[in-house]
Design a protein around this motif. Structure first.
Motif, PDB file in Angstrom:
ATOM      1  N   PHE A  61       0.832  -1.210   0.000  1.00 62.22           N
ATOM      2  CA  PHE A  61       0.000   0.000   0.000  1.00 62.22           C
ATOM      3  C   PHE A  61       0.868   1.262   0.000  1.00 62.22           C
ATOM      4  CE2 PHE A  61      -2.976  -3.219   1.360  1.00 62.22           C
ATOM      5  CZ  PHE A  61      -4.156  -2.853   0.722  1.00 62.22           C
ATOM      6  N   LEU A  62       1.740   1.333  -1.004  1.00 61.14           N
ATOM      7  CA  LEU A  62       2.626   2.498  -1.128  1.00 61.14           C
ATOM      8  C   LEU A  62       1.848   3.796  -1.294  1.00 61.14           C
ATOM      9  CD1 LEU A  62       2.816   3.606  -4.313  1.00 61.14           C
ATOM     10  CD2 LEU A  62       4.186   1.569  -4.569  1.00 61.14           C
ATOM     11  N   GLN A  63       0.595   3.689  -1.793  1.00 58.42           N
ATOM     12  CA  GLN A  63      -0.197   4.905  -1.982  1.00 58.42           C
ATOM     13  C   GLN A  63      -0.513   5.589  -0.657  1.00 58.42           C
ATOM     14  OE1 GLN A  63      -1.233   1.653  -2.488  1.00 58.42           O
ATOM     15  NE2 GLN A  63      -3.344   1.685  -3.222  1.00 58.42           N
ATOM     16  N   VAL A  64      -0.362   4.850   0.447  1.00 57.04           N
ATOM     17  CA  VAL A  64      -0.536   5.421   1.783  1.00 57.04           C
ATOM     18  C   VAL A  64       0.830   5.703   2.399  1.00 57.04           C
ATOM     19  CG1 VAL A  64      -1.425   5.053   4.111  1.00 57.04           C
ATOM     20  CG2 VAL A  64      -2.718   4.215   2.130  1.00 57.04           C
ATOM     21  N   ARG A  65       1.720   4.718   2.362  1.00 55.09           N
ATOM     22  CA  ARG A  65       3.022   4.831   3.038  1.00 55.09           C
ATOM     23  C   ARG A  65       3.905   5.926   2.452  1.00 55.09           C
ATOM     24  NH1 ARG A  65       6.570   1.011   2.658  1.00 55.09           N
ATOM     25  NH2 ARG A  65       5.733  -0.022   0.803  1.00 55.09           N
ATOM     26  N   TYR A  66       3.786   6.175   1.150  1.00 59.43           N
ATOM     27  CA  TYR A  66       4.677   7.127   0.491  1.00 59.43           C
ATOM     28  C   TYR A  66       3.975   8.426   0.097  1.00 59.43           C
ATOM     29  CZ  TYR A  66       8.510   3.800   0.258  1.00 59.43           C
ATOM     30  OH  TYR A  66       9.533   2.938   0.585  1.00 59.43           O
ATOM     31  N   PHE A  67       2.885   8.733   0.756  1.00 60.54           N
ATOM     32  CA  PHE A  67       2.135   9.931   0.379  1.00 60.54           C
ATOM     33  C   PHE A  67       2.988  11.201   0.517  1.00 60.54           C
ATOM     34  CE2 PHE A  67      -0.895  13.407   1.123  1.00 60.54           C
ATOM     35  CZ  PHE A  67      -1.702  13.261  -0.004  1.00 60.54           C
ATOM     36  N   LYS A  68       3.685  11.356   1.640  1.00 57.49           N
ATOM     37  CA  LYS A  68       4.537  12.539   1.835  1.00 57.49           C
ATOM     38  C   LYS A  68       5.673  12.574   0.821  1.00 57.49           C
ATOM     39  CE  LYS A  68       3.752  13.264   6.788  1.00 57.49           C
ATOM     40  NZ  LYS A  68       4.386  13.316   8.138  1.00 57.49           N
ATOM     41  N   GLU A  69       6.206  11.405   0.505  1.00 62.53           N
ATOM     42  CA  GLU A  69       7.294  11.315  -0.466  1.00 62.53           C
ATOM     43  C   GLU A  69       6.810  11.751  -1.857  1.00 62.53           C
ATOM     44  OE1 GLU A  69      11.339   9.787  -1.506  1.00 62.53           O
ATOM     45  OE2 GLU A  69      10.329  10.903   0.070  1.00 62.53           O
ATOM     46  N   MET A  70       5.572  11.397  -2.187  1.00 64.46           N
ATOM     47  CA  MET A  70       5.007  11.800  -3.477  1.00 64.46           C
ATOM     48  C   MET A  70       5.024  13.316  -3.622  1.00 64.46           C
ATOM     49  SD  MET A  70       1.633   9.367  -3.675  1.00 64.46           S
ATOM     50  CE  MET A  70       1.700   7.586  -3.499  1.00 64.46           C
ATOM     51  N   ILE A  71       4.573  14.007  -2.575  1.00 62.92           N
ATOM     52  CA  ILE A  71       4.504  15.465  -2.617  1.00 62.92           C
ATOM     53  C   ILE A  71       5.907  16.072  -2.675  1.00 62.92           C
ATOM     54  CG2 ILE A  71       3.748  17.522  -1.360  1.00 62.92           C
ATOM     55  CD1 ILE A  71       1.454  15.796  -0.253  1.00 62.92           C
ATOM     56  N   ARG A  72       6.857  15.496  -1.927  1.00 68.32           N
ATOM     57  CA  ARG A  72       8.223  16.000  -1.943  1.00 68.32           C
ATOM     58  C   ARG A  72       8.829  15.895  -3.340  1.00 68.32           C
ATOM     59  NH1 ARG A  72      13.422  14.400  -1.764  1.00 68.32           N
ATOM     60  NH2 ARG A  72      12.911  12.185  -1.899  1.00 68.32           N
ATOM     61  N   LEU A  73       8.627  14.755  -3.974  1.00 70.20           N
ATOM     62  CA  LEU A  73       9.203  14.520  -5.297  1.00 70.20           C
ATOM     63  C   LEU A  73       8.541  15.354  -6.381  1.00 70.20           C
ATOM     64  CD1 LEU A  73       9.487  10.635  -5.101  1.00 70.20           C
ATOM     65  CD2 LEU A  73      11.399  12.251  -5.093  1.00 70.20           C
ATOM     66  N   LEU A  74       7.302  15.736  -6.139  1.00 69.19           N
ATOM     67  CA  LEU A  74       6.535  16.472  -7.141  1.00 69.19           C
ATOM     68  C   LEU A  74       7.229  17.763  -7.569  1.00 69.19           C
ATOM     69  CD1 LEU A  74       3.884  16.889  -8.719  1.00 69.19           C
ATOM     70  CD2 LEU A  74       2.918  17.915  -6.657  1.00 69.19           C
ATOM     71  N   PHE A  75       7.907  18.407  -6.639  1.00 67.90           N
ATOM     72  CA  PHE A  75       8.479  19.720  -6.922  1.00 67.90           C
ATOM     73  C   PHE A  75       9.959  19.674  -7.297  1.00 67.90           C
ATOM     74  CE2 PHE A  75       4.767  20.396  -4.251  1.00 67.90           C
ATOM     75  CZ  PHE A  75       4.046  21.257  -5.082  1.00 67.90           C
ATOM     76  N   ASN A  76      10.376  18.531  -7.823  1.00 68.59           N
ATOM     77  CA  ASN A  76      11.729  18.428  -8.379  1.00 68.59           C
ATOM     78  C   ASN A  76      11.707  19.013  -9.788  1.00 68.59           C
ATOM     79  OD1 ASN A  76      14.246  17.763  -9.301  1.00 68.59           O
ATOM     80  ND2 ASN A  76      13.868  15.562  -9.422  1.00 68.59           N
ATOM     81  N   ASN A  77      12.311  20.158  -9.977  1.00 63.39           N
ATOM     82  CA  ASN A  77      12.247  20.846 -11.270  1.00 63.39           C
ATOM     83  C   ASN A  77      13.492  20.647 -12.123  1.00 63.39           C
ATOM     84  OD1 ASN A  77       9.622  22.029 -11.297  1.00 63.39           O
ATOM     85  ND2 ASN A  77      10.297  23.425  -9.695  1.00 63.39           N
ATOM     86  N   THR A  78      14.240  19.576 -11.862  1.00 64.62           N
ATOM     87  CA  THR A  78      15.412  19.283 -12.672  1.00 64.62           C
ATOM     88  C   THR A  78      14.985  18.798 -14.057  1.00 64.62           C
ATOM     89  OG1 THR A  78      16.664  18.637 -10.709  1.00 64.62           O
ATOM     90  CG2 THR A  78      17.505  17.894 -12.841  1.00 64.62           C
ATOM     91  N   SER A  79      15.514  19.416 -15.092  1.00 60.87           N
ATOM     92  CA  SER A  79      15.237  18.983 -16.458  1.00 60.87           C
ATOM     93  C   SER A  79      16.568  18.873 -17.199  1.00 60.87           C
ATOM     94  CB  SER A  79      14.303  19.978 -17.164  1.00 60.87           C
ATOM     95  OG  SER A  79      14.893  21.262 -17.227  1.00 60.87           O
ATOM     96  N   SER A  80      16.509  18.464 -18.457  1.00 60.73           N
ATOM     97  CA  SER A  80      17.735  18.335 -19.250  1.00 60.73           C
ATOM     98  C   SER A  80      17.392  18.557 -20.707  1.00 60.73           C
ATOM     99  CB  SER A  80      18.337  16.935 -19.056  1.00 60.73           C
ATOM    100  OG  SER A  80      17.500  15.962 -19.656  1.00 60.73           O
ATOM    101  N   ALA A  81      18.412  18.452 -21.558  1.00 59.24           N
ATOM    102  CA  ALA A  81      18.168  18.625 -22.986  1.00 59.24           C
ATOM    103  C   ALA A  81      17.233  17.541 -23.515  1.00 59.24           C
ATOM    104  CB  ALA A  81      19.501  18.585 -23.742  1.00 59.24           C
ATOM    105  N   ASN A  82      17.283  16.353 -22.886  1.00 61.88           N
ATOM    106  CA  ASN A  82      16.458  15.233 -23.349  1.00 61.88           C
ATOM    107  C   ASN A  82      15.137  15.089 -22.593  1.00 61.88           C
ATOM    108  OD1 ASN A  82      18.417  14.410 -25.218  1.00 61.88           O
ATOM    109  ND2 ASN A  82      19.470  13.167 -23.681  1.00 61.88           N
ATOM    110  N   GLY A  83      15.101  15.575 -21.347  1.00 61.19           N
ATOM    111  CA  GLY A  83      13.935  15.304 -20.510  1.00 61.19           C
ATOM    112  C   GLY A  83      13.348  16.532 -19.849  1.00 61.19           C
ATOM    113  N   ILE A  84      12.045  16.475 -19.593  1.00 57.78           N
ATOM    114  CA  ILE A  84      11.359  17.542 -18.874  1.00 57.78           C
ATOM    115  C   ILE A  84      11.452  17.281 -17.374  1.00 57.78           C
ATOM    116  CG2 ILE A  84       9.800  18.041 -20.790  1.00 57.78           C
ATOM    117  CD1 ILE A  84       7.672  16.332 -19.498  1.00 57.78           C
TER     118      ILE A  84
END
Length: 473
Positions: free
Chosen positions: A34-57
């Motif tokens: 049930f990662l959808q419960v256990r990792y809820f805070k992690e989901m939000i933290r990762l959401l705001f990673n704005n690293t991009s590259s020439a190949n990826g958004i």
């Protein structure tokens, strides 16, 4: 022709697909702890990673593109249809398929990242890529790619543009053909700019459109705060056949709740892995968790907002399968976005119709943008030696034509064709991720191990024994 479409729809959306979607969600929820419960805070933290590259958004841009695909007509007209066909209980089953489906969304998005590749100077990936590379079944991958192109370019755009035209006509009395021309022109200006432009437009429009719509719903909820327990109770009772008024549509509540839930949040359908694969991340699980969260945003936030507005105000009808209506609060009003417009009009008579029409315009428009990106990705898969520019132009012309045509055809035929597209993709993709779960589970275990060690996880496919992952070497 309409009978043929209806018969195909009934076959695709038989009880077998309903059981497969729910069963797969339960299985992956248990399998991932049930990662959808256990990792809820992690989901939000990762959401705001704005690293991009020439190949990826960036992760947020990939999230925005996926949300652009998930949040569309299904969140306004689709919710209304679920209530009309299955009663208030259908909303509970939409919640269930979102909660369980977020685990399926994690699996497919993680697989999309694991098996991505660089084509035409940008990351590409999705079910066709992981079916071929992970399962080693080329014909199955080709079938998925062709089915997806047909669905994204021919079957699904009409649902979105049809709802836009109906909403605009109802609110502003603008003829559908004029609306269709304007929407088609605006879409053309964006899709001819490629995935980078799509990502940038989605990054701006998605937070604005979802935020404004949810704010309106919150205002209406506060205006009816005393009814919250009653509405929750009505939804739960109806979902389990405990509400006498809706006892005759219990089976329809489950069927339409799952059907419209999947149409809205697309969990397991195989659309989001395309956006997930385009992101620049250090570990596939990062984007898997972000995409799992996007299911919550779509259904638990936006769809629930629509449902509460409709149920609080009583602006809905419920069809009786035996003929007539079990509930008819809106005589003569067709099923769809007009339920939502009437609900907002109840509290804001001068604002409701226009507000919902504009929200529907933004929701549906960004969804068509996402459809094009998904179709282009699958064309890229089929054209392994390099995408032919004439094929690309043909793809763009086709989706623009389908978008315009959708504004002038009937809503019934538009939704029926759209449902077929969603159902076929779901069948093909869910079977694939069930067969290909081991690499995603290895990636999840690796991510958990690195996080426990206090590290920012970095993926090493060779170390985990996952083959055909050129971009992770």
């Amino acid at each position: 022709m309409e009978k043929l479409i209806a018969d195909i729809n009934a076959i695709v959306w038989s009880n077998a697909l309903i059981i497969l979607c729910l069963g797969t969600g339960v299985y992956f929820s248990v399998r991932t702890g049930f990662l959808q419960v256990r990792y809820f805070k992690e989901m939000i933290r990762l959401l705001f990673n704005n690293t991009s590259s020439a190949n990826g958004i960036s992760s947020f841009q990939a999230f925005a593109v996926a949300i652009a695909g998930r949040v569309g007509t299904g969140n306004i007209a689709g919710v209304a249809t679920a209530i009309a066909m299955g009663g208030p209980g259908a909303i509970f089953w939409m919640w269930m398929i979102a909660f369980l489906g977020s685990a399926s969304a994690f699996m497919e998005a993680t697989l999309g990242q694991i098996y991505k590749e660089v084509k035409d100077g940008q990351y590409r990936g999705g079910p066709a890529f992981y079916i071929e590379k992970g399962l080693g079944v080329k014909w199955y991958a080709v079938v998925f790619a062709v089915a997806t192109i047909v669905s994204m370019v021919v079957l699904l755009p009409g649902v979105q543009s049809n709802s836009i035209a109906l909403g605009i006509t109802k609110a502003f009395a603008i003829p559908p053909a004029i609306t269709g021309g304007a929407v088609t022109l605006a879409l053309g200006l964006i899709i001819f700019g490629g995935v980078k432009r799509i990502g940038k437009v989605a990054e701006v429009l998605v937070p604005f459109m979802a935020g404004a719509y949810i704010l309106m719903a919150v205002i209406i909820i506060f205006m009816n705060i005393g009814q919250v327990p009653e509405v929750f109770s009505l939804i739960i009772r109806s979902a389990f056949n405990l509400e006498p008024a809706f006892a005759g549509v219990f089976g329809m509540a489950v069927s339409w709740g799952v059907k419209r839930g999947i149409y809205s949040n697309e969990a397991g359908q195989g659309t989001a892995p395309h956006a997930a694969a385009a992101a620049e991340v250090s570990h596939p699980v990062k984007q898997g968790l972000v995409q799992a969260f996007s299911v919550y945003v779509d259904t638990l936030f936006v769809c629930t907002a629509t449902a509460f507005m409709i149920l609080f105000t009583g602006q809905y009808n419920v069809v009786n399968p035996a003929g007539g209506f079990l509930v008819e609060h809106l005589p003569g009003v067709p099923t769809g976005s007009e339920f939502t417009q009437q609900a907002v009009n109840t509290h804001f008579p001068a604002l409701g119709g226009g507000f919902v029409a504009i929200a529907l315009l933004l929701f549906a428009f960004t969804t068509i943008m996402a459809y094009y990106y998904i179709a282009e990705t699958n064309l890229s898969y089929l054209m392994r030696k390099g995408t032919n520019k004439w094929m690309l132009w043909g793809l763009r012309v086709l989706i623009l034509g389908a978008t315009f045509y959708g504004t002038i055809k009937t809503a019934e035929s538009a939704w029926a064709l759209g449902d077929i597209g969603v159902g076929v993709m779901a069948w093909l993709n869910i079977v694939a991720i069930l067969l290909l779960q081991k690499p995603a589970m290895r990636a999840l275990k690796d991510y958990q191990t690195q996080r426990k060690a206090g590290l920012d996880p970095v993926f090493n496919a060779e170390k985990l024994g996952i083959k055909n992952t050129e971009e992770w070497r």
